[in-house]
Design an enzyme around this catalytic site. Sequence first.
Site, PDB file in Angstrom:
ATOM      1  N   SER A  50       0.843  -1.197   0.000  1.00 22.51           N
ATOM      2  CA  SER A  50       0.000   0.000   0.000  1.00 22.51           C
ATOM      3  C   SER A  50       0.875   1.242   0.000  1.00 22.51           C
ATOM      4  O   SER A  50       2.097   1.163   0.130  1.00 22.51           O
ATOM      5  CB  SER A  50      -0.939   0.022   1.222  1.00 22.51           C
ATOM      6  OG  SER A  50      -0.189   0.187   2.419  1.00 22.51           O
ATOM      7  N   ILE A  52       3.140   4.473  -0.421  1.00 17.95           N
ATOM      8  CA  ILE A  52       4.305   4.815  -1.229  1.00 17.95           C
ATOM      9  C   ILE A  52       4.999   3.570  -1.760  1.00 17.95           C
ATOM     10  O   ILE A  52       5.482   3.550  -2.901  1.00 17.95           O
ATOM     11  CB  ILE A  52       5.259   5.696  -0.401  1.00 17.95           C
ATOM     12  CG1 ILE A  52       4.631   7.082  -0.217  1.00 17.95           C
ATOM     13  CG2 ILE A  52       6.631   5.816  -1.064  1.00 17.95           C
ATOM     14  CD1 ILE A  52       5.310   7.942   0.807  1.00 17.95           C
ATOM     15  N   TYR A 201       9.346   7.840  16.223  1.00 18.13           N
ATOM     16  CA  TYR A 201       9.419   7.649  14.772  1.00 18.13           C
ATOM     17  C   TYR A 201      10.437   8.609  14.157  1.00 18.13           C
ATOM     18  O   TYR A 201      11.267   8.210  13.323  1.00 18.13           O
ATOM     19  CB  TYR A 201       8.029   7.876  14.175  1.00 18.13           C
ATOM     20  CG  TYR A 201       7.930   7.755  12.678  1.00 18.13           C
ATOM     21  CD1 TYR A 201       7.807   6.508  12.071  1.00 18.13           C
ATOM     22  CD2 TYR A 201       7.934   8.889  11.866  1.00 18.13           C
ATOM     23  CE1 TYR A 201       7.698   6.400  10.690  1.00 18.13           C
ATOM     24  CE2 TYR A 201       7.824   8.784  10.491  1.00 18.13           C
ATOM     25  CZ  TYR A 201       7.702   7.539   9.904  1.00 18.13           C
ATOM     26  OH  TYR A 201       7.591   7.424   8.542  1.00 18.13           O
ATOM     27  N   THR A 234      -1.489   8.466   2.830  1.00 16.97           N
ATOM     28  CA  THR A 234      -1.290   7.016   2.788  1.00 16.97           C
ATOM     29  C   THR A 234      -2.064   6.368   3.934  1.00 16.97           C
ATOM     30  O   THR A 234      -2.402   7.034   4.928  1.00 16.97           O
ATOM     31  CB  THR A 234       0.197   6.658   2.939  1.00 16.97           C
ATOM     32  OG1 THR A 234       0.640   7.053   4.248  1.00 16.97           O
ATOM     33  CG2 THR A 234       1.046   7.369   1.887  1.00 16.97           C
TER      34      THR A 234
END
Length: 323
Positions: A50, A52, A201, A234
């Site tokens: 899914s 990118i 992250y 996304t």
Amino acid sequence: MSWYRNTVWFVKGLREYTRGGYESASKHFNPADVEVDVAGRSFLVTGANSGIGKATATEIARRGGTVHLVCRNKERAEVAKEEIVTETGNHNIFLHIVDLSNPKEIWKFTEKFQNEHKLNVLINNAGCMVNNRELTEDGLEKNFATNTLGTYIMTTTLVPLLEKAADARVITVSSGGMLVQKLNISDLQSGNGPFDGTMVYAQNKRQQVVMTEQWAKAHRNIHFSVMHPGWADTPAVRSSMPDFYERMKNSLRTDTQGADTVLWLAVSAEATKLPSGLFFQDRQPVPTHLPLAYTHSPPEDEEKLMEVLEEFSQKFKSVSPGV
């Protein structure tokens, strides 16, 4: 300082990372750079079912490349594979089910892959943003296990295969969010203090930039690059950053726009004319630090990161079945 970094970064993002930023930058793109035939070249894309990753795999398949999709969820991956084959007419699409948060699985996969396939380009796209501190079955913090250690093991174990290839490349999909973080080797698994998934992250993405720079120094026959796709719409953004998505959804890039620089780095001749180890945004190398943000690290910290990751890697190699 964190307030300053976050503010400067967000203002920069509104100007550069949105759909408008892409449309502005793309006026200077040369379409011929990516209008190439890559038949006979082999590409491995992680997290390819899914967003990118899938957009990148589709565009490579459209250009005739052999594409290996490395995905965690078998059902979603099989659907994605069929969609790519149908859309592009390219049947040289192969599926591998691997959990990038599980180092033993990565070792097992790469050992087998090296014996069965060639590889010209590795695209490290898989990632996660878990907003609460979770441990994997190996006792690793999940964001670190996937984004940092998983990327490290996937890359270093495939380096020998890549070194056999012509025009070998490694592209890692990072994030401009790393600009707000200084490398912190004292707490790689975020066990100290309050846990903020977004900042964890961002720290992982800073680690990916450092890894890329270090790999570029160590492996001169492979072209390494790391990139920021911009703020793209996304599934990962929708699920991991719902508040950000709601605020920015009308300004987000499409997944294909987010994948544009990945594709450019993977297939264009222009990309490898630039030095190895750079950080890219919209087909251009860009700085890895904000002005006056004090996010530079001493060389010994960057070398220490690689040493610690190699120790982790070898630990899991020794217990990986079949290795």
